[in-house]
Motif scaffolding. Structure first.
Motif, PDB file in Angstrom:
ATOM      1  N   UNK A  63      33.575  42.641  34.786  1.00  0.00           N
ATOM      2  CA  UNK A  63      34.605  43.673  34.860  1.00  0.00           C
ATOM      3  C   UNK A  63      35.986  43.084  34.621  1.00  0.00           C
ATOM      4  N   UNK A  64      36.910  43.988  34.371  1.00  0.00           N
ATOM      5  CA  UNK A  64      38.325  43.647  34.304  1.00  0.00           C
ATOM      6  C   UNK A  64      39.039  44.586  35.269  1.00  0.00           C
ATOM      7  N   UNK A  65      39.887  44.032  36.141  1.00  0.00           N
ATOM      8  CA  UNK A  65      40.586  44.886  37.101  1.00  0.00           C
ATOM      9  C   UNK A  65      41.845  45.482  36.478  1.00  0.00           C
ATOM     10  N   UNK A  66      42.588  46.238  37.269  1.00  0.00           N
ATOM     11  CA  UNK A  66      43.771  46.932  36.752  1.00  0.00           C
ATOM     12  C   UNK A  66      44.864  45.977  36.305  1.00  0.00           C
ATOM     13  N   UNK A  67      44.821  44.726  36.786  1.00  0.00           N
ATOM     14  CA  UNK A  67      45.799  43.717  36.384  1.00  0.00           C
ATOM     15  C   UNK A  67      45.312  42.867  35.219  1.00  0.00           C
ATOM     16  N   UNK A  68      44.141  43.185  34.700  1.00  0.00           N
ATOM     17  CA  UNK A  68      43.600  42.456  33.563  1.00  0.00           C
ATOM     18  C   UNK A  68      42.790  41.230  33.918  1.00  0.00           C
ATOM     19  N   UNK A  69      42.595  40.959  35.208  1.00  0.00           N
ATOM     20  CA  UNK A  69      41.812  39.789  35.618  1.00  0.00           C
ATOM     21  C   UNK A  69      40.333  40.087  35.463  1.00  0.00           C
ATOM     22  N   UNK A  70      39.620  39.115  34.915  1.00  0.00           N
ATOM     23  CA  UNK A  70      38.185  39.257  34.671  1.00  0.00           C
ATOM     24  C   UNK A  70      37.385  38.663  35.823  1.00  0.00           C
ATOM     25  N   UNK A  71      36.312  39.344  36.192  1.00  0.00           N
ATOM     26  CA  UNK A  71      35.408  38.864  37.227  1.00  0.00           C
ATOM     27  C   UNK A  71      33.980  39.159  36.819  1.00  0.00           C
ATOM     28  N   UNK A  72      33.077  38.382  37.372  1.00  0.00           N
ATOM     29  CA  UNK A  72      31.655  38.648  37.248  1.00  0.00           C
ATOM     30  C   UNK A  72      31.182  38.960  38.660  1.00  0.00           C
ATOM     31  N   UNK A  73      30.673  40.171  38.867  1.00  0.00           N
ATOM     32  CA  UNK A  73      30.292  40.633  40.204  1.00  0.00           C
ATOM     33  C   UNK A  73      28.783  40.832  40.250  1.00  0.00           C
ATOM     34  N   UNK A  74      28.166  40.349  41.310  1.00  0.00           N
ATOM     35  CA  UNK A  74      26.743  40.563  41.555  1.00  0.00           C
ATOM     36  C   UNK A  74      26.622  41.551  42.701  1.00  0.00           C
ATOM     37  N   UNK A  75      25.864  42.623  42.475  1.00  0.00           N
ATOM     38  CA  UNK A  75      25.730  43.690  43.454  1.00  0.00           C
ATOM     39  C   UNK A  75      24.279  43.842  43.883  1.00  0.00           C
ATOM     40  N   UNK A  76      24.086  44.119  45.179  1.00  0.00           N
ATOM     41  CA  UNK A  76      22.758  44.425  45.695  1.00  0.00           C
ATOM     42  C   UNK A  76      22.263  45.691  45.015  1.00  0.00           C
ATOM     43  N   UNK A  77      21.050  45.654  44.492  1.00  0.00           N
ATOM     44  CA  UNK A  77      20.540  46.776  43.701  1.00  0.00           C
ATOM     45  C   UNK A  77      20.259  48.024  44.538  1.00  0.00           C
ATOM     46  N   UNK A  78      20.027  47.861  45.820  1.00  0.00           N
ATOM     47  CA  UNK A  78      19.726  49.017  46.670  1.00  0.00           C
ATOM     48  C   UNK A  78      20.988  49.648  47.237  1.00  0.00           C
TER      49      UNK A  78
END
Length: 98
Positions: A63-78
């Motif tokens: 993702x890219x946040x509102x300030x343009x910073x990029x992140x890779x986020x891992x989310x629990x599927x449930x």
């Protein structure tokens, strides 16, 4: 024969450690949040989604946040809760410090 058995054991032990990102708990498809719901939640939080994948039983989202910073986020599927996040820069991933 002993060398083959040893090689098989070493592969079984080391390959999971080489997997990128966290290992999440497995949930059957009918127990997971839908991809559309996860994407909607991220968009409502102000993120722009660049990539979306399912890997190691987690939703993996770049993702890219509102300030343009990029992140890779891992989310629990449930639950859709964040398991781990990496700040991304041009050359690598660095864990976010909380």
């Amino acid at each position: 024969m002993k060398k083959i058995a040893l090689a098989a054991v070493l592969c079984a032990v080391t390959l999971p450690a080489l997997a990128k990102g966290p290992q999440c708990q497995y949930y059957p498809q009918n127990e997971r949040m839908s991809v559309l719901q996860v994407q909607k939640d991220l968009l409502n939080q102000g993120y722009t989604i660049r990539e979306f994948d399912y890997d190691n039983n987690c939703y993996e989202v770049e993702v890219r946040d509102q300030n343009g910073k990029r992140s890779e986020i891992y989310l629990d599927a449930k639950t859709g809760k964040e398991v781990e996040r990496f700040q991304k820069n041009r050359n690598n991933r660095t864990p976010r410090n909380n």
